[in-house]
Design a protein around this motif. Structure first.
Motif, PDB file in Angstrom:
ATOM      1  N   HIS A  79       0.828  -1.202   0.000  1.00  0.00           N
ATOM      2  CA  HIS A  79       0.000   0.000   0.000  1.00  0.00           C
ATOM      3  C   HIS A  79       0.864   1.254   0.000  1.00  0.00           C
ATOM      4  O   HIS A  79       0.580   2.231  -0.702  1.00  0.00           O
ATOM      5  CB  HIS A  79      -0.906   0.011   1.235  1.00  0.00           C
ATOM      6  CG  HIS A  79      -1.895  -1.105   1.279  1.00  0.00           C
ATOM      7  ND1 HIS A  79      -2.860  -1.290   0.304  1.00  0.00           N
ATOM      8  CD2 HIS A  79      -2.077  -2.103   2.176  1.00  0.00           C
ATOM      9  CE1 HIS A  79      -3.601  -2.344   0.615  1.00  0.00           C
ATOM     10  NE2 HIS A  79      -3.144  -2.859   1.736  1.00  0.00           N
ATOM     11  N   ALA A  80       1.942   1.247   0.783  1.00  0.00           N
ATOM     12  CA  ALA A  80       2.815   2.421   0.868  1.00  0.00           C
ATOM     13  C   ALA A  80       3.461   2.730  -0.478  1.00  0.00           C
ATOM     14  O   ALA A  80       3.655   3.905  -0.818  1.00  0.00           O
ATOM     15  CB  ALA A  80       3.891   2.202   1.932  1.00  0.00           C
ATOM     16  N   ALA A  81       3.802   1.695  -1.248  1.00  0.00           N
ATOM     17  CA  ALA A  81       4.396   1.914  -2.564  1.00  0.00           C
ATOM     18  C   ALA A  81       3.394   2.527  -3.525  1.00  0.00           C
ATOM     19  O   ALA A  81       3.744   3.406  -4.331  1.00  0.00           O
ATOM     20  CB  ALA A  81       4.933   0.600  -3.122  1.00  0.00           C
ATOM     21  N   LEU A  82       2.146   2.099  -3.456  1.00  0.00           N
ATOM     22  CA  LEU A  82       1.105   2.694  -4.289  1.00  0.00           C
ATOM     23  C   LEU A  82       0.898   4.160  -3.930  1.00  0.00           C
ATOM     24  O   LEU A  82       0.753   5.018  -4.799  1.00  0.00           O
ATOM     25  CB  LEU A  82      -0.206   1.924  -4.124  1.00  0.00           C
ATOM     26  CG  LEU A  82      -0.256   0.530  -4.738  1.00  0.00           C
ATOM     27  CD1 LEU A  82      -1.490  -0.220  -4.235  1.00  0.00           C
ATOM     28  CD2 LEU A  82      -0.264   0.598  -6.250  1.00  0.00           C
ATOM     29  N   LEU A  83       0.909   4.453  -2.630  1.00  0.00           N
ATOM     30  CA  LEU A  83       0.678   5.820  -2.176  1.00  0.00           C
ATOM     31  C   LEU A  83       1.830   6.741  -2.553  1.00  0.00           C
ATOM     32  O   LEU A  83       1.621   7.928  -2.833  1.00  0.00           O
ATOM     33  CB  LEU A  83       0.458   5.829  -0.665  1.00  0.00           C
ATOM     34  CG  LEU A  83       0.118   7.164  -0.012  1.00  0.00           C
ATOM     35  CD1 LEU A  83      -1.099   7.803  -0.681  1.00  0.00           C
ATOM     36  CD2 LEU A  83      -0.124   6.984   1.467  1.00  0.00           C
ATOM     37  N   SER A  84       3.052   6.220  -2.589  1.00  0.00           N
ATOM     38  CA  SER A  84       4.214   7.058  -2.898  1.00  0.00           C
ATOM     39  C   SER A  84       4.503   7.160  -4.391  1.00  0.00           C
ATOM     40  O   SER A  84       5.375   7.934  -4.801  1.00  0.00           O
ATOM     41  CB  SER A  84       5.459   6.520  -2.172  1.00  0.00           C
ATOM     42  OG  SER A  84       5.814   5.235  -2.670  1.00  0.00           O
ATOM     43  N   SER A  85       3.787   6.415  -5.215  1.00  0.00           N
ATOM     44  CA  SER A  85       4.043   6.406  -6.655  1.00  0.00           C
ATOM     45  C   SER A  85       3.423   7.617  -7.343  1.00  0.00           C
ATOM     46  O   SER A  85       2.206   7.777  -7.365  1.00  0.00           O
ATOM     47  CB  SER A  85       3.482   5.120  -7.284  1.00  0.00           C
ATOM     48  OG  SER A  85       3.507   5.206  -8.702  1.00  0.00           O
ATOM     49  N   ASP A  86       4.267   8.464  -7.932  1.00  0.00           N
ATOM     50  CA  ASP A  86       3.768   9.610  -8.692  1.00  0.00           C
ATOM     51  C   ASP A  86       2.975   9.149  -9.913  1.00  0.00           C
ATOM     52  O   ASP A  86       1.985   9.789 -10.300  1.00  0.00           O
ATOM     53  CB  ASP A  86       4.930  10.498  -9.135  1.00  0.00           C
ATOM     54  CG  ASP A  86       5.600  11.208  -7.971  1.00  0.00           C
ATOM     55  OD1 ASP A  86       4.952  11.371  -6.933  1.00  0.00           O
ATOM     56  OD2 ASP A  86       6.786  11.574  -8.104  1.00  0.00           O
ATOM     57  N   LEU A  87       3.404   8.050 -10.533  1.00  0.00           N
ATOM     58  CA  LEU A  87       2.707   7.530 -11.707  1.00  0.00           C
ATOM     59  C   LEU A  87       1.284   7.112 -11.355  1.00  0.00           C
ATOM     60  O   LEU A  87       0.325   7.458 -12.059  1.00  0.00           O
ATOM     61  CB  LEU A  87       3.481   6.338 -12.280  1.00  0.00           C
ATOM     62  CG  LEU A  87       2.874   5.652 -13.507  1.00  0.00           C
ATOM     63  CD1 LEU A  87       2.796   6.614 -14.684  1.00  0.00           C
ATOM     64  CD2 LEU A  87       3.683   4.404 -13.876  1.00  0.00           C
ATOM     65  N   ASN A 109       2.567  -0.236   5.278  1.00  0.00           N
ATOM     66  CA  ASN A 109       3.949  -0.609   4.972  1.00  0.00           C
ATOM     67  C   ASN A 109       4.102  -2.101   4.679  1.00  0.00           C
ATOM     68  O   ASN A 109       5.062  -2.503   4.007  1.00  0.00           O
ATOM     69  CB  ASN A 109       4.877  -0.228   6.129  1.00  0.00           C
ATOM     70  CG  ASN A 109       5.146   1.252   6.184  1.00  0.00           C
ATOM     71  OD1 ASN A 109       5.014   1.963   5.192  1.00  0.00           O
ATOM     72  ND2 ASN A 109       5.520   1.741   7.359  1.00  0.00           N
ATOM     73  N   ARG A 110       3.203  -2.923   5.163  1.00  0.00           N
ATOM     74  CA  ARG A 110       3.324  -4.370   4.974  1.00  0.00           C
ATOM     75  C   ARG A 110       2.210  -4.971   4.120  1.00  0.00           C
ATOM     76  O   ARG A 110       2.428  -5.953   3.422  1.00  0.00           O
ATOM     77  CB  ARG A 110       3.324  -5.082   6.341  1.00  0.00           C
ATOM     78  CG  ARG A 110       4.524  -4.773   7.207  1.00  0.00           C
ATOM     79  CD  ARG A 110       5.817  -5.218   6.574  1.00  0.00           C
ATOM     80  NE  ARG A 110       5.850  -6.674   6.372  1.00  0.00           N
ATOM     81  CZ  ARG A 110       6.762  -7.300   5.628  1.00  0.00           C
ATOM     82  NH1 ARG A 110       7.681  -6.605   4.993  1.00  0.00           N
ATOM     83  NH2 ARG A 110       6.735  -8.604   5.506  1.00  0.00           N
ATOM     84  N   GLY A 111       1.016  -4.405   4.204  1.00  0.00           N
ATOM     85  CA  GLY A 111      -0.102  -4.959   3.446  1.00  0.00           C
ATOM     86  C   GLY A 111       0.078  -4.769   1.952  1.00  0.00           C
ATOM     87  O   GLY A 111       0.743  -3.832   1.493  1.00  0.00           O
ATOM     88  N   THR A 112      -0.531  -5.646   1.171  1.00  0.00           N
ATOM     89  CA  THR A 112      -0.367  -5.650  -0.276  1.00  0.00           C
ATOM     90  C   THR A 112      -1.712  -5.535  -0.986  1.00  0.00           C
ATOM     91  O   THR A 112      -2.758  -5.875  -0.433  1.00  0.00           O
ATOM     92  CB  THR A 112       0.310  -6.953  -0.737  1.00  0.00           C
ATOM     93  OG1 THR A 112      -0.579  -8.055  -0.480  1.00  0.00           O
ATOM     94  CG2 THR A 112       1.637  -7.182  -0.022  1.00  0.00           C
ATOM     95  N   ILE A 113      -1.659  -5.085  -2.235  1.00  0.00           N
ATOM     96  CA  ILE A 113      -2.890  -4.978  -3.019  1.00  0.00           C
ATOM     97  C   ILE A 113      -3.465  -6.357  -3.301  1.00  0.00           C
ATOM     98  O   ILE A 113      -4.688  -6.555  -3.269  1.00  0.00           O
ATOM     99  CB  ILE A 113      -2.655  -4.183  -4.319  1.00  0.00           C
ATOM    100  CG1 ILE A 113      -3.991  -3.983  -5.054  1.00  0.00           C
ATOM    101  CG2 ILE A 113      -1.607  -4.834  -5.203  1.00  0.00           C
ATOM    102  CD1 ILE A 113      -3.901  -3.037  -6.245  1.00  0.00           C
ATOM    103  N   GLY A 114      -2.601  -7.342  -3.560  1.00  0.00           N
ATOM    104  CA  GLY A 114      -3.099  -8.688  -3.808  1.00  0.00           C
ATOM    105  C   GLY A 114      -3.793  -9.276  -2.596  1.00  0.00           C
ATOM    106  O   GLY A 114      -4.833  -9.924  -2.710  1.00  0.00           O
ATOM    107  N   GLY A 115      -3.222  -9.039  -1.410  1.00  0.00           N
ATOM    108  CA  GLY A 115      -3.852  -9.528  -0.191  1.00  0.00           C
ATOM    109  C   GLY A 115      -5.189  -8.866   0.076  1.00  0.00           C
ATOM    110  O   GLY A 115      -6.141  -9.517   0.512  1.00  0.00           O
TER     111      GLY A 115
END
Length: 295
Positions: A79-87, A109-115
């Motif tokens: 989730h954190a990677a999605l939130l920090s992605s400018d794209l 920081n730990r949860g995932t979109i797939g989960g």
């Protein structure tokens, strides 16, 4: 003290290895990444897997890639990677809207979109987001992979089209020009499940008329999209009157239940009001993606 039943643990090294382990250990094996849904269920012994297959080392599942007319998101993307992605924020601001109100930083920081999608919780935010964006879910098995529309992926509460021996590997979001999207949520306290939430995406024609629309609701008993609410928008110019019509129809389409988060009439009111708000925001954001070519 809440203690899980005994289980065995193994770390997968690749998608193929994870699928082989799922096949080898059979129906009592479960995949784990963030674990924020599975581990509490195990502690309460609502879930009693005999094997946990950890996929955190499967790097091929962790990516955000613009590919032609799609944004491809690996199932292990946090989730954190999605939130920090400018794209992601530029193409799909609805994702950033939702990620800001999902739980807390520890979970993000730990949860995932797939989960999140694989849990199929009716109160889960990214399900509505992916419904509205008409996402596709890629599911891998030992015999190959298949792609399922988001509308077909969730078969009901806590039930998906992904079989026990299969693995969700990717989520694909179609990139469209002149698109705006938004998500809003009402919660009792920060990080809580939604009392109600709404998401919307609008596609405008070159002359500013709504040529496509999608509206989804969270935690109020709506399975899939509010089709009738979106239909009244087609061929119309964005405006408060038509958004009010869509809000009323969205509220009529849902089936909330009274619980500790509020009575039915309050939740219907939220469905109406939040639908109007996200349509207003989506309309304001539409047009920012003109001439997108997959970059």
């Amino acid at each position: 003290m809440q203690v899980p039943a005994p289980f065995e643990y193994v770390r997968a090294t690749s998608v193929e290895n994870a699928l082989e382990l799922l096949e080898r250990h059979g129906p009592e094996a479960r995949v784990i990444a963030g674990g924020h849904s599975l581990l509490p269920m195990m502690k309460l012994r609502l879930a009693r897997p005999e094997w946990l297959i950890d996929i955190n080392d499967v790097a091929e599942l962790d990516h955000i890639t613009a590919d032609g007319e799609q944004l491809r998101i690996g199932a292990l993307t946090r989730h954190a990677a999605l939130l920090s992605s400018d794209l992601v924020g530029r193409l799909f601001p609805i994702v950033h809207d939702a990620e800001r109100v999902i739980a807390d930083p520890v979970v993000r920081n730990r949860g995932t979109i797939g989960g999140s999608l694989g849990q199929a919780d009716p109160a889960e935010d990214l399900t509505t987001v992916c419904d509205v964006l008409r996402a596709e879910v890629v599911i891998a098995g030992r015999s190959g992979q298949r792609t399922v529309d988001m509308a077909e992926f969730h078969r009901g509460p806590y039930e998906t089209a992904c079989e026990q021996h299969e693995l969700v590997t990717e989520i694909r979001l179609p990139i469209r020009a002149r698109t705006g999207s938004a998500y809003e949520k009402v919660e009792r306290r920060v990080g809580d499940w939604a009392v109600a939430a709404a998401g919307a995406a609008l596609v405008l024609s070159p002359d500013g008329v709504i040529e496509d629309a999608a509206i989804g609701l969270t935690a109020v008993g709506l399975q899939g999209l509010a089709v009738d609410a979106a239909a009244v928008l087609l061929g119309q110019r964005p405006g408060e009157e038509i958004f009010a019509d869509a809000g009323r129809l969205a509220a009529d389409a849902c089936s909330p239940v009274e619980d500790q988060r509020g009575p039915v009439d309050y939740k219907r009111h939220l469905a109406d009001e939040l639908t109007r708000r996200v349509l207003r925001s989506a309309a304001e954001r539409a047009g920012a993606l003109a001439d997108v070519s997959g970059g």
